[in-house]
Design a protein around this motif. Structure first.
Motif, PDB file in Angstrom:
ATOM      1  N   LEU A 738       0.820  -1.203   0.000  1.00 32.80           N
ATOM      2  CA  LEU A 738       0.000   0.000   0.000  1.00 32.80           C
ATOM      3  C   LEU A 738       0.861   1.263   0.000  1.00 32.80           C
ATOM      4  CD1 LEU A 738      -2.709  -1.081   2.582  1.00 32.80           C
ATOM      5  CD2 LEU A 738      -2.797  -1.242   0.098  1.00 32.80           C
ATOM      6  N   CYS A 739       2.048   1.183   0.569  1.00 32.39           N
ATOM      7  CA  CYS A 739       2.946   2.348   0.601  1.00 32.39           C
ATOM      8  C   CYS A 739       4.360   1.872   0.899  1.00 32.39           C
ATOM      9  CB  CYS A 739       2.500   3.362   1.659  1.00 32.39           C
ATOM     10  SG  CYS A 739       2.611   2.721   3.344  1.00 32.39           S
ATOM     11  N   ILE A 740       5.302   2.759   0.699  1.00 33.59           N
ATOM     12  CA  ILE A 740       6.685   2.487   1.093  1.00 33.59           C
ATOM     13  C   ILE A 740       6.904   2.928   2.534  1.00 33.59           C
ATOM     14  CG2 ILE A 740       9.120   2.931   0.569  1.00 33.59           C
ATOM     15  CD1 ILE A 740       7.681   1.305  -1.563  1.00 33.59           C
ATOM     16  N   VAL A 741       6.360   4.107   2.881  1.00 31.94           N
ATOM     17  CA  VAL A 741       6.528   4.664   4.225  1.00 31.94           C
ATOM     18  C   VAL A 741       5.191   5.183   4.720  1.00 31.94           C
ATOM     19  CG1 VAL A 741       7.772   6.316   5.652  1.00 31.94           C
ATOM     20  CG2 VAL A 741       8.864   5.405   3.610  1.00 31.94           C
ATOM     21  N   ASP A 742       4.805   4.754   5.916  1.00 38.59           N
ATOM     22  CA  ASP A 742       3.646   5.330   6.598  1.00 38.59           C
ATOM     23  C   ASP A 742       4.107   5.741   7.985  1.00 38.59           C
ATOM     24  OD1 ASP A 742       1.338   6.051   7.793  1.00 38.59           O
ATOM     25  OD2 ASP A 742       0.205   4.250   7.289  1.00 38.59           O
ATOM     26  N   SER A 743       4.446   6.999   8.131  1.00 40.69           N
ATOM     27  CA  SER A 743       5.035   7.449   9.398  1.00 40.69           C
ATOM     28  C   SER A 743       4.036   7.484  10.529  1.00 40.69           C
ATOM     29  CB  SER A 743       5.648   8.847   9.216  1.00 40.69           C
ATOM     30  OG  SER A 743       4.630   9.765   8.871  1.00 40.69           O
ATOM     31  N   MET A 744       2.730   7.350  10.229  1.00 40.18           N
ATOM     32  CA  MET A 744       1.732   7.350  11.294  1.00 40.18           C
ATOM     33  C   MET A 744       1.783   6.055  12.096  1.00 40.18           C
ATOM     34  SD  MET A 744       0.343  10.268  11.088  1.00 40.18           S
ATOM     35  CE  MET A 744      -1.088  10.055  12.133  1.00 40.18           C
ATOM     36  N   GLU A 745       2.393   5.015  11.544  1.00 43.84           N
ATOM     37  CA  GLU A 745       2.447   3.733  12.215  1.00 43.84           C
ATOM     38  C   GLU A 745       3.748   3.535  12.987  1.00 43.84           C
ATOM     39  OE1 GLU A 745       1.496   0.444   9.779  1.00 43.84           O
ATOM     40  OE2 GLU A 745      -0.130   1.457   8.721  1.00 43.84           O
ATOM     41  N   MET A 746       4.549   4.586  13.075  1.00 42.67           N
ATOM     42  CA  MET A 746       5.832   4.412  13.741  1.00 42.67           C
ATOM     43  C   MET A 746       6.308   5.758  14.262  1.00 42.67           C
ATOM     44  SD  MET A 746       8.215   4.090  10.354  1.00 42.67           S
ATOM     45  CE  MET A 746       9.691   4.379  11.300  1.00 42.67           C
ATOM     46  N   VAL A 747       7.294   5.725  15.118  1.00 46.15           N
ATOM     47  CA  VAL A 747       7.900   6.962  15.587  1.00 46.15           C
ATOM     48  C   VAL A 747       8.611   7.616  14.414  1.00 46.15           C
ATOM     49  CG1 VAL A 747       9.578   7.958  17.173  1.00 46.15           C
ATOM     50  CG2 VAL A 747       8.183   6.001  17.890  1.00 46.15           C
ATOM     51  N   ALA A 748       8.451   8.930  14.287  1.00 46.13           N
ATOM     52  CA  ALA A 748       9.077   9.624  13.153  1.00 46.13           C
ATOM     53  C   ALA A 748      10.574   9.353  13.128  1.00 46.13           C
ATOM     54  CB  ALA A 748       8.825  11.126  13.258  1.00 46.13           C
ATOM     55  N   CYS A 749      11.087   9.005  11.957  1.00 42.72           N
ATOM     56  CA  CYS A 749      12.512   8.694  11.816  1.00 42.72           C
ATOM     57  C   CYS A 749      13.005   9.249  10.493  1.00 42.72           C
ATOM     58  CB  CYS A 749      12.755   7.185  11.869  1.00 42.72           C
ATOM     59  SG  CYS A 749      12.082   6.306  10.436  1.00 42.72           S
ATOM     60  N   GLU A 750      14.288   9.185  10.313  1.00 44.38           N
ATOM     61  CA  GLU A 750      14.873   9.572   9.045  1.00 44.38           C
ATOM     62  C   GLU A 750      14.755   8.384   8.100  1.00 44.38           C
ATOM     63  OE1 GLU A 750      18.825  10.848   9.694  1.00 44.38           O
ATOM     64  OE2 GLU A 750      18.286  12.377  11.173  1.00 44.38           O
ATOM     65  N   ALA A 751      13.766   8.403   7.230  1.00 44.71           N
ATOM     66  CA  ALA A 751      13.520   7.277   6.334  1.00 44.71           C
ATOM     67  C   ALA A 751      14.420   7.370   5.114  1.00 44.71           C
ATOM     68  CB  ALA A 751      12.058   7.254   5.910  1.00 44.71           C
ATOM     69  N   PHE A 752      15.135   6.301   4.818  1.00 47.89           N
ATOM     70  CA  PHE A 752      15.963   6.193   3.615  1.00 47.89           C
ATOM     71  C   PHE A 752      16.885   7.414   3.443  1.00 47.89           C
ATOM     72  CE2 PHE A 752      11.897   4.014   2.803  1.00 47.89           C
ATOM     73  CZ  PHE A 752      12.347   2.728   2.587  1.00 47.89           C
ATOM     74  N   PRO A 753      17.689   7.756   4.437  1.00 48.88           N
ATOM     75  CA  PRO A 753      18.525   8.965   4.333  1.00 48.88           C
ATOM     76  C   PRO A 753      19.597   8.888   3.259  1.00 48.88           C
ATOM     77  CG  PRO A 753      19.143   7.684   6.263  1.00 48.88           C
ATOM     78  CD  PRO A 753      17.891   7.057   5.728  1.00 48.88           C
ATOM     79  N   LEU A 754      20.024   7.654   2.872  1.00 45.93           N
ATOM     80  CA  LEU A 754      21.078   7.501   1.868  1.00 45.93           C
ATOM     81  C   LEU A 754      20.559   6.967   0.540  1.00 45.93           C
ATOM     82  CD1 LEU A 754      23.953   5.973   4.051  1.00 45.93           C
ATOM     83  CD2 LEU A 754      23.506   8.376   3.519  1.00 45.93           C
ATOM     84  N   LEU A 755      19.257   6.764   0.422  1.00 41.54           N
ATOM     85  CA  LEU A 755      18.701   6.154  -0.783  1.00 41.54           C
ATOM     86  C   LEU A 755      18.967   7.023  -2.013  1.00 41.54           C
ATOM     87  CD1 LEU A 755      16.992   3.609  -1.495  1.00 41.54           C
ATOM     88  CD2 LEU A 755      15.017   5.153  -1.609  1.00 41.54           C
ATOM     89  N   GLU A 756      19.516   6.387  -3.077  1.00 42.66           N
ATOM     90  CA  GLU A 756      19.840   7.102  -4.307  1.00 42.66           C
ATOM     91  C   GLU A 756      18.864   6.780  -5.434  1.00 42.66           C
ATOM     92  OE1 GLU A 756      23.890   6.408  -5.350  1.00 42.66           O
ATOM     93  OE2 GLU A 756      24.672   7.029  -3.389  1.00 42.66           O
ATOM     94  N   SER A 757      18.315   5.563  -5.450  1.00 41.43           N
ATOM     95  CA  SER A 757      17.367   5.217  -6.514  1.00 41.43           C
ATOM     96  C   SER A 757      16.181   4.456  -5.941  1.00 41.43           C
ATOM     97  CB  SER A 757      18.060   4.379  -7.597  1.00 41.43           C
ATOM     98  OG  SER A 757      18.433   3.111  -7.084  1.00 41.43           O
TER      99      SER A 757
END
Length: 916
Positions: A738-757
């Motif tokens: 349904l999604c890659i990231v749903d921040s409502m279901e977790m404590v806010a974090c730095e999601a994929f900080p190094l992701l390039e593609s």
């Protein structure tokens, strides 16, 4: 007679004082003339003495005081006038046929003689007041090379000149550095800048000193002092430094250029103030190694690269002469210039050497440049280029760094991973106990070589390359010192004789036709053997006894080669590679290589069989690469014999820390296989369904998810820490996502900080990539976004700030039937002056998006979950609403639009052009 009468009359004292004075002129007539002659002689002597001192000072290049020059002119004129006066007086002192004296004339001459004497005496007294102040020290004006059209044509250098000027005129910058490989033109560049700075009066003074490989502090101090008019007579360096320091501080704005620095130079020891000590003293430094500049506190450093093809040809033509445009010669001359690789010193020396030579000489030079050897360089094709690069090689710190440089020249261009496996096999990391430390050490060496400009700066952390001229010099050094025999891109070549082969440490046959392989390789000292045939679909066979005498062999790479058996004579082998070989079955003798630390079988597409217990016998194995292999792995079953290897064998390797492997399905994975602690891994589990482990998937750099069960939210379900190390994510064929990231279901974090593609394909139920606001660091390194066949996806990202996705370079959105806009804009972006910026965007591909009406559209805050409806506010029916009209892209962008989105995108571009 007259003098006697006048004397009697004066003694009688019957005259008034004026009359007495006039009679005195008559009485002293003869004495006055004698006195005048004596004073003329004295002044002549004084004038000669001063003239001697003046001549000596002029020979030394000193400047004569103006008052001394005026005195000499005045003295000469006065002496001439006095001499003429005496000569005239001799002819006019008698009144009639020289029979009787003319009293009136004698009176006038005597009086005039006395006046002349006073003038001569005054000049003599003036000369005595000169003391030693005859001349003064001159400040030698620096002579900078005149600008020429050939230099001005190098546009690649003009931007660097402008950047240097901007940096040096910044009040907060004190030291600026220029670095580049030997012969690249660093000195020429800074001298050109000095010339321009002097002409434009950017500084009150511009001084230059070459430091060289063996710095002479007194010489550097003396060169700077001389150009400032400061005489340093002291012997002690510290005293000289103090005086130079004080003198430099008196200059309001001064530029000090220190050229050709090879190692750290203490500016305080020299006596150069900088930084807060004197903001008006700017330093421009040149070096081959960027680390040298950094060690000296250089705030801004500029890399000088090679000339582009047009600039290289222009310089070459200037040096060789316009006759290279001759129809018969031009083709060969152009190829010779290209072979110099844009390196100015090579272009200059080769062009001068070939100037006015005949075509056969040019063709011979081209052949030698394309297939260099130590003999080619000795014959002078380019000696200077060879010398400068060899000098950089000699100044590399430590023998291991020199060995790494020479090894790079044999295998370039290639990956750093390949360099690592060869270096490890050769024992470069014997003192390193952890694999990660070994990788870090190698990357440090690569950075040192790049900083020394012996490897090219290509911006890649995984690959490296080397300038052709640098590579050729390195190979020449390796051949000369009997370190390596190498053949590259050759169809016809001969093996060295047996005596020569015995001396080589390394043999490298790269991208060449490999024929006539000897039955026995007479290389008793060889430790590194690399054989990669050219365009070989069926690799040549390696004879069975080929390795009989190679008892010291430690690294063996037989890319695209065929090896039927492994002899026991290579039991010291530590690194073995069969990359892209058509090998079907690994030799059983492989299990005897108990010292082997690395085995590379990548892209061995035909490899099906590995005999049981061969892999588990490699008890020292640390790295195993088997990507794109088709091994028929078998399950380990009690009381049953296997005909092929089992993955359980890998669980028995205590030192294994790096694994790259393809597995058809997870049913053959041993228990705990994915939970095993590995430092580096790339595990591909084939086309069948796969359930992720309960422990999650973390610390990976590359993740490909295909037909993954039980996952709806990639971030929450697979790694709640935000995939802090992940660089590449590919998700496809997952209908439950349904999604890659749903921040409502977790404590806010730095999601994929190094992701390039981020590649999304065939995710038919995904409505959003990201739900709700993340930290600003999330997706901060993202360069590529691709979405294909994502039927319910409404947009790519919700931009909650104008600074989202600062490094985005490529966007591709195709066949997303429900997409409304490419980007949604959050309500927070409401500042009238803010812009939505994609400064790095280079490519935009859009196609088959039937419902897209806006590139960017303002929406209200989305609902917390994609299965709950969200309220959107359509603020405009235009492709660009008022806010999006401030959208900015990079200067150059390739846009590809097709099918039903064409007319909409045409409107987008028209609106973009009108508003920019």
């Amino acid at each position: 007679m007259v003098e006697s009468i006048v004397t009697v009359l004066l003694e009688v004292k019957c005259f008034a004082p004026p009359t007495e004075r006039q009679l005195g002129y008559l009485r002293n007539y003869k004495a006055n003339f004698e006195n005048l002659k004596a004073e003329i002689d004295k002044l002549k002597d004084e004038s000669k003495s001063i003239q001697h001192r003046v001549s000596e000072a002029e020979r030394k290049g000193e400047k004569i005081e103006e008052k001394v020059e005026n005195w000499l002119v005045s003295a000469n004129n006065t002496i001439e006038q006095a001499a003429k006066f005496i000569e005239d007086g001799e002819t006019s002192k008698r009144c009639f046929k020289s029979l009787c004296p003319n009293l009136k004339t004698r009176y006038q001459l005597s009086k005039k003689a006395e006046t002349e004497v006073k003038a001569l005496v005054e000049l003599k007294e003036e000369a005595r007041r000169f003391d030693d102040r005859i001349f003064y020290r001159t400040i030698a004006e620096e002579v900078w090379p005149k600008s020429n059209k050939g230099y001005e044509a190098f546009k690649s250098r003009l931007s660097t000149l402008k950047s240097i000027q901007d940096a040096l005129t910044d009040v907060n910058v004190s030291i600026v550095g220029v670095y580049g490989m030997g012969g690249i033109g660093k000195t020429t560049l800074v001298k050109e800048f000095a010339r321009q700075a002097s002409e434009e009066k950017l500084f009150d003074q511009v001084v230059f000193s070459e430091v060289s490989q063996t710095p002479d502090i007194k010489k550097i101090q003396g060169e700077i002092a001389e150009k400032l008019g400061l005489e340093l007579s002291e012997e002690a360096e510290s005293r000289r430094a103090s005086r130079l320091y004080e003198r430099l501080k008196k200059e309001k704005m001064i530029l000090v250029i220190l050229d050709n620095i090879w190692k750290y130079l203490d500016l305080e020891t020299v006596g150069i103030p900088f930084g807060d000590d004197h903001r008006g003293c700017k330093l421009l430094l040149t070096a081959r190694d960027r680390n040298v500049l950094l060690s000296m506190g250089s705030e801004t450093n500029f890399l000088i690269g090679i000339l582009n093809e047009q600039e290289a040809w222009r310089l070459f033509k200037i040096m060789a002469g316009n006759y290279v445009e001759n129809r018969e010669l031009k083709s060969t001359a152009t190829n010779v210039a290209k072979a110099c690789g844009g390196l100015p010193i090579a272009l200059t020396t080769v062009a001068k050497a070939l100037r006015n030579k005949e075509l056969p000489v040019w063709k011979n030079a081209l052949q030698e440049l394309q297939t260099p050897s130590e003999a080619s360089f000795d014959e002078g094709v380019p000696v200077e280029a060879y010398s400068t690069i060899e000098l950089s090689y000699k100044y590399l710190r430590g023998e291991q760094l020199k060995k790494t440089f020479l090894l790079c020249s044999l295998i370039t261009p290639t990956s750093i991973m390949d360099l690592f496996k060869y270096s490890m096999g050769l024992g470069a990391f014997e003192s390193v106990h952890k694999l990660e430390d070994a990788h870090n050490k190698l990357h440090a060496w690569v950075h040192q070589l790049r900083d020394s400009c012996l490897l090219l700066e290509d911006g890649s952390s995984k690959f490296f390359s080397m300038h052709d001229v640098v590579r050729d010099v390195a190979i020449s050094i390796a051949r000369r010192d009997k370190i390596a025999f190498t053949v590259r891109n050759e169809d016809v070549w001969n093996w060295p004789d047996a005596d020569a082969l015995k001396k080589y440490f390394a043999i490298c046959l790269k991208d060449s036709i490999i024929n006539d392989i000897p039955e026995v390789l007479e290389s008793t000292q060889v430790e590194f053997l690399f054989m990669s045939p050219k365009n070989s679909f069926v690799g040549p066979n390696v004879p069975e006894n080929f390795f009989k005498r190679t008892k010291k062999l430690r690294v063996l790479d037989l890319t695209r080669m065929r090896l039927l058996s492994l002899p026991s004579s290579i039991d010291l082998l530590k690194s073995l590679a069969f990359v892209r070989s058509d090998i079907v079955q690994l030799p059983k003798a492989l299990g005897q290589l108990t010292k082997l630390r690395l085995l590379d079988l990548r892209d061995c597409f035909h490899l099906k069989v590995i005999a049981p217990n061969v892999l588990s016998s490699l008890i020292r194995l640390e790295e195993l690469y088997m990507g794109n292999c088709s091994v028929e792995w078998e399950l380990e079953r009690a009381n049953s014999e296997r005909s092929n290897a089992s993955l359980d064998e890998l669980m028995l390797l205590p030192w294994l820390n790096t694994l790259e492997i393809d597995v058809k399905n997870d049913s053959i994975l041993p228990e705990g296989f994915l939970a095993r602690k590995l430092e580096r891994f790339k595990i591909s589990i084939g086309n069948e369904s796969f359930m992720p482990p309960k422990s999650g998937i973390n610390n990976v750099e590359y993740l490909w998810l295909d037909k993954l069960q039980g996952v709806k939210n990639v971030l929450f379900d697979l790694d709640t820490e935000g995939f802090s190390q992940l660089k590449h994510l590919h998700v496809q064929n997952n209908p439950n996502f349904l999604c890659i990231v749903d921040s409502m279901e977790m404590v806010a974090c730095e999601a994929f900080p190094l992701l390039e593609s981020l590649i999304l394909h065939n995710l038919i139920n995904m409505e959003r990539i990201c739900i709700d606001q993340l930290k600003v660091e999330s997706f901060n390194e993202l360069k590529i976004i691709q979405a294909y066949n994502c039927d319910k996806l409404s947009n790519i990202f919700w931009l909650s700030t104008t600074k989202c996705l600062p490094r985005l370079e490529r966007i591709a959105v195709v066949n997303c039937s429900k997409m409304k806009e490419i980007f949604a804009i959050g309500e927070e972006v409401d500042n009238a002056i803010e812009k939505i910026e994609f400064p790095q965007l280079r490519s935009l591909s859009l196609g088959n998006l039937p419902e897209v009406t806006n590139f960017c559209r303002e929406v209200k805050t989305p609902s917390a979950s994609p299965n709950r409806p969200s309220s959107q506010e359509d603020t405009s029916t235009l492709l660009f609403n008022e806010k999006v009209r401030r959208l900015t892209f990079s200067s150059y962008i390739y846009i590809y639009i097709y099918n039903r989105f064409y007319s909409i995108m045409r409107s987008l571009l028209s609106s973009y052009v009108e508003n920019n």
